[in-house]
Design a protein around this motif. Structure first.
Motif, short mmCIF file in Angstrom:
data_model
loop_
_atom_site.label_atom_id
_atom_site.label_comp_id
_atom_site.label_asym_id
_atom_site.label_seq_id
_atom_site.Cartn_x
_atom_site.Cartn_y
_atom_site.Cartn_z
N LEU A 162 0.90 -1.10 0.09
CA LEU A 162 -0.09 -0.09 0.04
C LEU A 162 0.73 1.17 -0.04
O LEU A 162 0.47 2.31 -0.80
CB LEU A 162 -0.77 -0.11 1.05
N GLU A 163 1.96 1.17 0.88
CA GLU A 163 2.75 2.30 0.88
C GLU A 163 3.91 2.59 -0.13
O GLU A 163 4.43 3.49 -0.32
CB GLU A 163 3.53 2.28 2.21
N ALA A 164 3.90 1.58 -1.07
CA ALA A 164 4.97 1.48 -2.24
C ALA A 164 4.59 2.78 -3.26
O ALA A 164 5.44 2.93 -3.85
CB ALA A 164 4.95 0.06 -3.01
N GLY A 165 3.50 3.11 -3.14
CA GLY A 165 2.99 4.40 -3.90
C GLY A 165 2.10 4.13 -5.04
O GLY A 165 0.98 3.43 -4.49
N GLY A 166 2.02 4.43 -6.23
CA GLY A 166 1.16 4.35 -7.15
C GLY A 166 0.25 5.92 -7.40
O GLY A 166 0.53 6.71 -6.66
N ARG A 203 -0.67 9.99 -20.30
CA ARG A 203 0.46 9.57 -19.19
C ARG A 203 1.36 8.67 -19.62
O ARG A 203 1.13 8.03 -20.63
CB ARG A 203 -0.69 8.79 -17.94
N ASP A 204 2.79 8.56 -18.93
CA ASP A 204 3.47 7.64 -19.24
C ASP A 204 3.91 6.69 -18.11
O ASP A 204 4.90 6.03 -18.00
CB ASP A 204 4.99 8.51 -19.78
N HIS A 205 2.95 6.68 -16.95
CA HIS A 205 3.29 5.81 -15.95
C HIS A 205 1.88 5.27 -15.53
O HIS A 205 0.90 5.68 -15.81
CB HIS A 205 4.05 6.34 -14.81
N LYS A 207 7.73 -9.30 -11.13
CA LYS A 207 8.64 -9.45 -9.98
C LYS A 207 8.69 -7.72 -9.56
O LYS A 207 9.29 -7.58 -8.58
CB LYS A 207 9.81 -9.67 -10.48
N LEU A 208 8.27 -6.87 -10.31
CA LEU A 208 8.21 -5.52 -9.97
C LEU A 208 6.90 -4.73 -10.22
O LEU A 208 6.08 -4.78 -10.93
CB LEU A 208 9.36 -4.63 -11.06
N ARG A 209 6.54 -4.08 -8.97
CA ARG A 209 5.39 -3.31 -8.90
C ARG A 209 5.59 -1.85 -8.26
O ARG A 209 6.18 -2.06 -7.23
CB ARG A 209 4.31 -4.24 -8.19
N GLN A 257 11.41 2.27 -16.09
CA GLN A 257 11.69 3.31 -14.54
C GLN A 257 10.66 4.13 -14.41
O GLN A 257 10.25 4.21 -13.59
CB GLN A 257 12.83 4.12 -15.07
N LYS A 258 9.79 4.72 -15.41
CA LYS A 258 8.82 5.42 -15.38
C LYS A 258 7.51 4.81 -15.06
O LYS A 258 6.75 5.04 -13.74
CB LYS A 258 8.30 6.18 -16.51
N MET A 259 7.44 3.52 -15.32
CA MET A 259 6.31 2.69 -15.04
C MET A 259 6.25 2.04 -13.49
O MET A 259 5.34 1.76 -12.99
CB MET A 259 5.96 1.80 -15.93
N GLY A 260 7.58 1.83 -13.07
CA GLY A 260 7.61 1.10 -11.86
C GLY A 260 7.31 -0.17 -11.85
O GLY A 260 7.16 -0.75 -10.90
#
Ligand code: GRG
Length: 295
Positions: A40-44, A293-295, A93-95, A232-235
């Motif tokens: 939840l705190e990872a962002g977005g 948007r790019d992310h 593996k990445l979010r 990188q931008k998408m995370g």
């Protein structure tokens, strides 16, 4: 406040409230709290809370009273991402720019963190409804959000995605999947916000129709970003769709027609929003942002 300030400030204010919902840092914090909080705190982008709070305040509602619902819808969205990333689903593996929940905590804890976020979301909304002076509105908002994320909403979309991707998929079938998988929860953010703010039923119906188009717009852009976006931008990882043999809009329509569809959806959403009884100060800017948007 400019749109850019608003778009930065609202997620920041939202993020600052997260620890209080988890006994964060106190002896009461448990292993499952830490695991849920990680994702939840990872962002977005915090798009669903942003929409819910904006529709609530646009109809004259109080954003403090709407916060438990904004938090709940982001918890539900986050649970869906944790489960969607599992090895038995997309195996990502990445979010949100960080290793996925199961990579850090293991599959068993990631399943439970998803379950825990869904359960906590329902608890938060029920608690808010009990404490509310407008408990009918609050219950209606809670029902809207839970139904949209359930087996006639987001879960139905995920099932359709799993079952239909192995078959011949055309644009109609893809629209069906995305209407449920992505569109239902985004729409619920808008309609639940409007309900909390006291919007009349006919207006909520109009917002629901706009929301369906917002969901499609969001997903068509998402498909394009999977093809053309930057990790990188998408995370998150890109080219996941082709890796998983998923049928997407660019695959079916080509990049140019996909881009045209994005612009057509944007124009329809903006025209329909202009017919609402209230002026949506920032929603139009959010829609324009979603198309580029790019992310
Ligand atoms: C019930 C086992 C089980 C799994 C549920 C329903 C489900 C899994 C997954 C569907 C959720 C999903 C991945 C929908 C796609 C929508 C989408 C493009 C999500 C990304 O949303 P963003 O871009 O993400 O708003 P951020 O990180 O910015 O919040």
């Amino acid at each position: 406040m400019s749109y850019l300030d608003y778009y930065q400030h609202t997620p920041e204010a939202f993020d600052a409230k997260i620890p209080a919902y988890f006994d964060a840092g106190s002896p009461m914090e448990t292993a499952i709290d830490t695991c849920m909080r990680y994702s939840l705190e990872a962002g977005g982008k915090r798009l669903r809370p942003l929409l819910l709070l904006e529709f609530c305040t646009a109809y004259g509602g109080n954003d403090e009273a709407a916060y438990p619902f904004a938090m709940a819808i982001e918890m539900i969205h986050t649970y869906s991402l944790i489960h969607d990333d599992l090895p038995c689903m997309d195996d990502d593996k990445l979010r949100r720019g960080k290793p996925t929940n199961h990579v850090v905590y293991g599959e068993d804890m990631a399943v439970l963190a998803g379950d825990g976020l869904l359960n906590t979301a329902a608890e938060l909304m029920a608690q808010a409804a009990m404490a509310s002076r407008e408990s009918v509105r609050a219950l209606k908002a809670m029902y809207t959000i839970l139904k949209a994320s359930g087996t006639r909403g987001m879960i139905l979309g995920q099932v359709a995605d799993i079952k239909m991707q192995s078959q011949e998929t055309d644009v109609t079938a893809l629209d069906y999947i995305n209407h449920y998988k992505t569109g239902k929860l985004l729409t619920a953010a808008m309609t639940a916000g409007a309900v909390l703010g006291g919007a009349p039923d006919d207006e909520v119906g109009k917002i629901e129709r706009i929301g369906h188009k917002v969901g499609l717009l969001f997903q068509v852009v998402d498909d394009l970003l999977d093809l053309t976006g930057d990790v990188q931008k998408m995370g998150k990882e890109v080219h996941i769709d082709s890796r998983n043999d998923k049928v997407t809009y660019p695959l079916l329509l080509g990049i140019q027609t996909t881009q045209q569809r994005i612009e057509q959806l944007r124009d329809e959403i903006l025209a329909e929003t202009a017919s609402l009884s209230i002026h949506m100060r920032f929603f139009e800017e959010t829609i324009k942002f979603l198309t580029i948007r790019d992310h």
